[in-house]
Design a protein around this motif. Structure first.
Motif, PDB file in Angstrom:
ATOM      1  N   LYS A   1      21.175  20.321  35.953  1.00 27.19           N
ATOM      2  CA  LYS A   1      19.886  20.458  35.821  1.00 27.19           C
ATOM      3  C   LYS A   1      19.235  19.192  35.066  1.00 27.19           C
ATOM      4  N   SER A   2      18.304  18.750  35.497  1.00 25.38           N
ATOM      5  CA  SER A   2      17.710  17.455  34.892  1.00 25.38           C
ATOM      6  C   SER A   2      16.965  17.931  33.546  1.00 25.38           C
ATOM      7  N   LYS A   3      17.091  17.291  32.528  1.00 21.71           N
ATOM      8  CA  LYS A   3      16.601  17.456  31.132  1.00 21.71           C
ATOM      9  C   LYS A   3      14.761  17.236  31.194  1.00 21.71           C
ATOM     10  N   ARG A   4      14.233  18.331  30.680  1.00 21.76           N
ATOM     11  CA  ARG A   4      12.858  18.116  30.696  1.00 21.76           C
ATOM     12  C   ARG A   4      12.485  16.920  29.933  1.00 21.76           C
ATOM     13  N   GLU A   5      11.560  16.045  29.991  1.00 17.90           N
ATOM     14  CA  GLU A   5      11.150  15.070  29.110  1.00 17.90           C
ATOM     15  C   GLU A   5       9.831  15.493  28.516  1.00 17.90           C
ATOM     16  N   ALA A   6       9.689  15.177  27.297  1.00 17.69           N
ATOM     17  CA  ALA A   6       8.559  15.401  26.509  1.00 17.69           C
ATOM     18  C   ALA A   6       7.405  14.804  27.007  1.00 17.69           C
ATOM     19  N   ILE A   7       6.295  15.416  26.932  1.00 20.80           N
ATOM     20  CA  ILE A   7       4.819  15.060  27.632  1.00 20.80           C
ATOM     21  C   ILE A   7       4.616  13.688  26.582  1.00 20.80           C
ATOM     22  N   LEU A   8       4.773  14.119  25.334  1.00 22.42           N
ATOM     23  CA  LEU A   8       4.315  13.188  24.358  1.00 22.42           C
ATOM     24  C   LEU A   8       5.513  12.534  23.604  1.00 22.42           C
ATOM     25  N   ASP A   9       5.704  11.244  23.535  1.00 17.23           N
ATOM     26  CA  ASP A   9       6.938  10.648  22.676  1.00 17.23           C
ATOM     27  C   ASP A   9       6.365  10.088  21.376  1.00 17.23           C
ATOM     28  N   LEU A  10       6.800  10.814  20.327  1.00 20.97           N
ATOM     29  CA  LEU A  10       6.504  10.635  19.009  1.00 20.97           C
ATOM     30  C   LEU A  10       7.182   9.636  18.341  1.00 20.97           C
ATOM     31  N   SER A  11       8.339   9.419  18.964  1.00 21.72           N
ATOM     32  CA  SER A  11       9.361   8.401  18.400  1.00 21.72           C
ATOM     33  C   SER A  11       8.855   7.100  17.755  1.00 21.72           C
ATOM     34  N   LYS A  12       7.828   6.719  18.521  1.00 18.88           N
ATOM     35  CA  LYS A  12       7.577   5.263  18.089  1.00 18.88           C
ATOM     36  C   LYS A  12       6.481   5.457  16.961  1.00 18.88           C
ATOM     37  N   TYR A  13       5.989   6.770  16.412  1.00 20.45           N
ATOM     38  CA  TYR A  13       5.123   6.820  15.355  1.00 20.45           C
ATOM     39  C   TYR A  13       5.974   7.398  14.144  1.00 20.45           C
ATOM     40  N   VAL A  14       7.636   7.385  14.075  1.00 21.66           N
ATOM     41  CA  VAL A  14       8.013   7.938  13.048  1.00 21.66           C
ATOM     42  C   VAL A  14       7.920   6.796  12.020  1.00 21.66           C
ATOM     43  N   ASN A  15       7.616   7.232  10.630  1.00 21.73           N
ATOM     44  CA  ASN A  15       7.522   6.464   9.554  1.00 21.73           C
ATOM     45  C   ASN A  15       6.339   5.485   9.679  1.00 21.73           C
ATOM     46  N   GLU A  16       5.319   6.089  10.695  1.00 23.65           N
ATOM     47  CA  GLU A  16       3.814   5.428  10.714  1.00 23.65           C
ATOM     48  C   GLU A  16       3.050   6.374  10.329  1.00 23.65           C
ATOM     49  N   ARG A  17       1.742   5.770   9.678  1.00 23.48           N
ATOM     50  CA  ARG A  17       0.722   6.709   9.120  1.00 23.48           C
ATOM     51  C   ARG A  17      -0.151   7.185  10.559  1.00 23.48           C
ATOM     52  N   ILE A  18      -0.429   8.796  10.803  1.00 25.97           N
ATOM     53  CA  ILE A  18      -0.902   9.314  11.779  1.00 25.97           C
ATOM     54  C   ILE A  18      -1.950  10.201  11.140  1.00 25.97           C
TER      55      ILE A  18
END
Length: 124
Positions: free
Chosen positions: A35-52
């Motif tokens: 089975k192919s792994k489901r990808e997340a709709i929203l990729d938050l990895s680029k916002y880790v350690n950033e202010r949101i």
């Protein structure tokens, strides 16, 4: 008298007893393929350690540094401040918090965003 109820050949309540295995779900799965792994709709990895900035259902709004997240959009934020607009603008410091994903309605990075005038309001 005929046997009724418990242990009958029919399989008990709800119809006949299942025989064998259920058929595999229909789809594009072929033998040997995984089975192919489901990808997340929203990729938050680029916002880790950033202010949101996060807005919730009900109108609450907080800003903080994203420290972690999961697939359900549960977030861990540090140095969190809640902006209250009750009688006047007031900021409350909350520290390290866990935000539940189902209550989040909006996520946006703080850096690179600025407030602009509403272009849809008629100019006086």
């Amino acid at each position: 008298m005929a046997e009724r109820g418990r242990g009958s050949a029919r399989g008990g309540r709800g119809g006949p007893a299942p025989r064998g295995r259920a058929p595999p779900p229909s789809g594009d799965l072929k033998k040997g393929s995984s089975k192919s792994k489901r990808e997340a709709i929203l990729d938050l990895s680029k916002y880790v350690n950033e202010r949101i900035r996060v807005k919730f259902t009900g109108g609450r709004e907080v800003t903080g540094i994203l420290k972690g997240y999961d697939q359900l959009l549960n977030l861990v934020l540090d140095e969190v401040e809640e902006e209250l607009n009750e009688p006047q603008l007031h900021v409350r410091s909350l520290g390290l918090v866990v935000l539940r994903g189902p209550t989040i309605t909006l996520l946006s990075p703080v850096d690179g965003s600025e407030e602009i005038a509403n272009p849809f309001i008629a100019q006086e």
